[in-house]
Write a protein that holds these residues in place. Structure first.
Motif, PDB file in Angstrom:
ATOM      1  N   ALA A   1       2.016  91.686 114.041  1.00  0.00           N
ATOM      2  CA  ALA A   1       2.590  92.628 115.009  1.00  0.00           C
ATOM      3  C   ALA A   1       4.094  92.438 115.126  1.00  0.00           C
ATOM      4  O   ALA A   1       4.826  93.392 115.449  1.00  0.00           O
ATOM      5  CB  ALA A   1       1.924  92.449 116.370  1.00  0.00           C
TER       6      ALA A   1
ATOM      7  N   SER B   1      -0.050  96.302 127.757  1.00  0.00           N
ATOM      8  CA  SER B   1       0.501  95.202 126.969  1.00  0.00           C
ATOM      9  C   SER B   1      -0.330  95.009 125.703  1.00  0.00           C
ATOM     10  O   SER B   1      -1.547  95.174 125.716  1.00  0.00           O
ATOM     11  CB  SER B   1       0.494  93.913 127.790  1.00  0.00           C
ATOM     12  N   PHE B   2       0.329  94.626 124.619  1.00  0.00           N
ATOM     13  CA  PHE B   2      -0.333  94.490 123.318  1.00  0.00           C
ATOM     14  C   PHE B   2      -0.404  93.016 122.938  1.00  0.00           C
ATOM     15  O   PHE B   2       0.607  92.312 122.931  1.00  0.00           O
ATOM     16  CB  PHE B   2       0.431  95.269 122.254  1.00  0.00           C
TER      17      PHE B   2
ATOM     18  N   SER C   1      -1.900  90.471 119.890  1.00  0.00           N
ATOM     19  CA  SER C   1      -2.405  90.436 118.519  1.00  0.00           C
ATOM     20  C   SER C   1      -2.913  89.038 118.199  1.00  0.00           C
ATOM     21  O   SER C   1      -2.159  88.063 118.208  1.00  0.00           O
ATOM     22  CB  SER C   1      -1.285  90.822 117.543  1.00  0.00           C
TER      23      SER C   1
ATOM     24  N   MET D   1      -0.105 100.024 118.567  1.00  0.00           N
ATOM     25  CA  MET D   1       0.939  99.516 119.454  1.00  0.00           C
ATOM     26  C   MET D   1       1.613 100.664 120.211  1.00  0.00           C
ATOM     27  O   MET D   1       1.896 100.565 121.409  1.00  0.00           O
ATOM     28  CB  MET D   1       1.957  98.705 118.656  1.00  0.00           C
TER      29      MET D   1
ATOM     30  N   GLU E   1       7.841  93.520 121.236  1.00  0.00           N
ATOM     31  CA  GLU E   1       7.157  93.745 122.512  1.00  0.00           C
ATOM     32  C   GLU E   1       5.652  93.556 122.338  1.00  0.00           C
ATOM     33  O   GLU E   1       4.873  94.503 122.411  1.00  0.00           O
ATOM     34  CB  GLU E   1       7.480  95.150 123.049  1.00  0.00           C
ATOM     35  N   ALA E   2       5.284  92.333 122.049  1.00  0.00           N
ATOM     36  CA  ALA E   2       3.871  91.981 121.862  1.00  0.00           C
ATOM     37  C   ALA E   2       3.721  90.485 122.090  1.00  0.00           C
ATOM     38  O   ALA E   2       4.682  89.725 121.966  1.00  0.00           O
ATOM     39  CB  ALA E   2       3.411  92.347 120.453  1.00  0.00           C
ATOM     40  N   TYR E   3       2.511  90.092 122.434  1.00  0.00           N
ATOM     41  CA  TYR E   3       2.127  88.685 122.415  1.00  0.00           C
ATOM     42  C   TYR E   3       1.355  88.471 121.107  1.00  0.00           C
ATOM     43  O   TYR E   3       0.393  89.198 120.827  1.00  0.00           O
ATOM     44  CB  TYR E   3       1.210  88.343 123.592  1.00  0.00           C
TER      45      TYR E   3
END
Length: 380
Positions: free
Chosen positions: A213, A194-195, A197, A185, A219-221
């Motif tokens: 995540a 962009s991250f 998971s 990440m 700050e992740a999808y």
């Protein structure tokens, strides 16, 4: 009429294997299914009962685009139960399976031509959905030393706009530890990527709990599904958790692309989340099947395998037996009556020398499949 260049995606080979197996069954043969990644069990009894009751009282019309509020709230509660994460239900978006979530995520995050990293081997539809959206999938060749998971050093010089990871992974069943996930990440963020998971196999773990995540950063999808642990593949219902400032972006896309997820499936999914006893009974079967595979595959001659941390797959190196996994899988189906998936589905570069075996069916089926595989290899 002409076709778009975007439509020129590769076939999903496992679906072709399923079709070949179906034709063999229609011809009267008994096929053991080790090709498809779906539980052999139905949706939990409580889910089916809840839907039957609701159908007598509800017209099952459109829901709001983000999904039933009660289901979004229950999914948010799951993150507290499983990971100790206090999640705002407003960040949860119910989707038409994880496939719908991938389409929404890729469309929300990336512009035409941008590069998105995916581990190889990895789930083949990542690559094909990206291509269909005029994005550029970047295969990250993973190493056996890293249990076929990407690591932070693999991202150097790739100039990515996004990174997609899966833990537990398909086809390997391997998982990322917390430190490795955090490092990925951080490395993605350092190059502005962009991250995303993919956590659809969470709940199906053996020796340790999978890391979300969301335990590391908001700050992740994060994408999940009711297909695997909750045994609801054909119901086509999943979910996605996104940063707070992305909710309205995804909502606008969902309204126009899908209108809403299937109402009936959402009702069943809500009830499924409280069917703990039945779902854990399914896990008991997977544990038995995993050990059957770890004992039986080497005995049959497929001895280049690693124990999976989660999911219900074993990924085997068969490069000493063939460089044509598609032909090898066809031979196994025709001669042994066992359907398996060619590794070429998951890794275009190295997959000619690998096979994926699924052990999601009954233990009786798995034992019979292993018996047939051993007889096939002894007579080969």
């Amino acid at each position: 009429m002409r076709n778009s260049t975007r439509s020129g995606v590769d076939p999903f080979i496992v679906m072709d294997v399923m079709e070949a197996a179906r034709k063999a069954e229609d011809a009267g043969r008994h096929i053991i299914h080790m090709e498809v990644g779906q539980p052999g069990t139905p949706a939990p009894e409580g889910a089916r009962a809840a839907l039957a009751a609701a159908m007598g009282e509800d017209a099952m019309g459109y829901t709001v685009a983000l999904g039933l509020p009660a289901l979004r709230a229950r999914i948010a509660r799951l993150y507290g139960e499983w990971y100790g994460v206090d999640l705002d239900p407003n960040r949860v978006i119910v989707t038409s399976g994880s496939s719908g979530a991938f389409i929404l995520a890729f469309t929300a995050l990336f512009d035409t031509g941008q590069r998105v990293g995916i581990g190889a081997p990895g789930y083949p539809s990542y690559r094909q959905i990206l291509r269909a959206l005029d994005l550029v999938p970047v295969d990250i060749e993973t190493a056996e030393a890293n249990r076929l998971q990407p690591v932070a050093a693999d991202l150097e010089g790739l100039d990515l706009s996004g990174l997609m990871v899966a833990s537990p992974a398909n086809p390997t069943g391997t998982m990322l530890g917390r430190d490795d996930m955090a490092a990925l990440m951080e490395a993605a963020a350092a190059q502005g990527a962009s991250f995303i998971s993919d956590e659809i196999y969470h709940g199906i773990e053996y020796d340790s709990k999978a890391v979300s995540a969301l335990e590391i950063s908001d700050e992740a999808y994060v994408i999940n599904s009711f297909s695997k642990y909750f045994s609801m593949t054909g119901w086509r219902v999943g979910w996605m958790v996104v940063p707070e400032d992305h909710v309205r972006v995804v909502e606008r896309l969902a309204q126009n692309l899908f209108i809403c997820p299937p109402h009936a499936s959402q009702v069943a999914a809500l009830a499924a989340m409280d069917c703990h006893e039945e779902l854990e009974a399914n896990m008991d079967v997977y544990r038995v099947n995993r050990q059957l595979m770890l004992d039986g595959l080497p005995a049959a001659g497929f001895d280049r395998i690693a124990p999976p941390d989660g999911a219900f797959y074993v990924y085997a190196d068969v490069s000493h037996l063939t460089d044509d996994s598609v032909g090898f899988a066809r031979e196994i189906l025709e001669q042994a009556g066992v359907a398996v998936t060619p590794g070429l589905d998951f890794d275009p570069a190295r997959g000619g020398g690998t096979l994926r075996f699924s052990y999601a069916r009954s233990s009786e089926d798995i034992a019979e499949g292993l018996r047939r595989l051993k007889a096939f290899m002894e007579g080969r």
